[in-house]
Design an enzyme around this catalytic site. Sequence first.
Site, short mmCIF file in Angstrom:
data_model
loop_
_atom_site.label_atom_id
_atom_site.label_comp_id
_atom_site.label_asym_id
_atom_site.label_seq_id
_atom_site.Cartn_x
_atom_site.Cartn_y
_atom_site.Cartn_z
NE ARG A 75 5.67 9.04 -4.05
CZ ARG A 75 4.82 9.53 -3.15
NH1 ARG A 75 5.24 10.36 -2.22
NH2 ARG A 75 3.55 9.22 -3.22
NE ARG A 80 -4.42 6.31 11.46
CZ ARG A 80 -4.77 5.88 10.26
NH1 ARG A 80 -3.92 5.95 9.26
NH2 ARG A 80 -5.97 5.38 10.04
NE ARG A 125 -3.34 0.28 2.92
CZ ARG A 125 -4.49 0.70 2.42
NH1 ARG A 125 -5.15 -0.06 1.59
NH2 ARG A 125 -4.97 1.87 2.75
CD GLU A 184 -6.74 6.13 13.75
OE1 GLU A 184 -6.32 5.03 13.31
OE2 GLU A 184 -7.05 7.08 13.02
CE1 TYR A 215 -6.49 -1.03 4.84
CE2 TYR A 215 -4.64 -2.47 5.21
CZ TYR A 215 -5.22 -1.24 5.31
OH TYR A 215 -4.49 -0.22 5.90
#
Length: 380
Positions: free
Chosen positions: A175, A277, A171, A298, A346
């Site tokens: 980069r 998070r 997911r 969370e 998911y």
Amino acid sequence: MRFGIAGAGFSGAVIARELAEAGHEVHVFDTRDHVAGNCHTERDPETGVMIHRYGPHIFHTGNERVWSYINRFGRMMPYNHRVRTTVGGRTYLLPVNLLTINQLFGTALRPDEARAFIDEQADHTIEEPANFEEQALKFMGRKLYDAFFHGYTRKQWGLPPTQIPASVLKRLPLRFSYEDSYFNHPYQAIPKDGYTAIVEGILDHPGIEVRLGTPFPLGERSRFDHSIWTGQLDAWFGHEFGHLRYRTLDFEEIRAKGDYLGCPVMNFGDIDVPYTRIAEHKHFAPWEEHEGTVCFREYSRLAEEGDIPYYPIRMTTDKTLLTRYLDAAREEPDVTFVGRLGTYRYLDMDVTIAEALTAADGILEAIDRSEPIAPFFVDA
Ligand code: UDP
């Protein structure tokens, strides 16, 4: 034909609309007192901030059909999602990009140099990554993995990352540029009036009747020529073979003045920070201004009876159980299973909508050809 649909989230709403537009009679049921499922949004009465009640939902897609579909039902505001992460008392950019790499290693590498450097870090002895950890070690090596993925994943899934499917890591991009947009998709947006208004718009059709606070009448399903089930796959069967497991989330609210985080989402990679998070919801609507702010920490844990299911766990034991339910579903007459819960996968919102459109197409084609309607239109 008369259809009964269990669930007024994106899956149920999109199918309801397509069937109603084709002239069918549709009855939608949802046990909750609102539509939109886990995408539900509502304004906080104190601050006016639009709250994503079941956690942050960022719409992103490369699918033209889905993009034009959602735009029919509300104004989508351009939104570029950015996530930061705090580990070991320092803050970095996600997804892992050139700045993250240079900060973690104390370097100033250019893209080609960083590529070569990460290639040296990567574990080339792993050919076919069998799990999340191997996938990460093969592509980024130990140091990046330990800093940003090991702790977070352990907390999010409650299991060692060696037991988590490699697909979960796929997911996230890695980069070799300073681009720090969280998603690669060409369309990224958040609805101006929230997701609930969009789903209400989808369901607003004379052929659709919506009953909130009402469970799908499983015992009387012969009232319908066909049912669409977007609830938990195993619940349709009364959990006959056992429960498919999910992670659930607990949210702890933080209220403050001004800007609490300075960004929409801050992840916490350290294992000794109990939450994964914090999301500051006013940053999901940068076109709005609010004096006060509302954030949520969370905490992820195994869902128990009565908890809201969020993430399907899909470990080996769950998959064995899943196979039994999928086999049973294929034998079940007059019902189609769709969506995140109905297929135990998911799913992002755009995929959910795309699959709902595909399912509706398939249902309408089957009716045209006077063939039985399939239980699945995706490879669950
Ligand atoms: N992940 C991680 N570290 C992070 C963010 C994500 O290890 O800082 C892993 C974690 O296993 C998570 C997965 O990547 O479940 C997918 O992350 P995503 O941000 O897509 O999760 P979502 O927003 O759907 O909860």
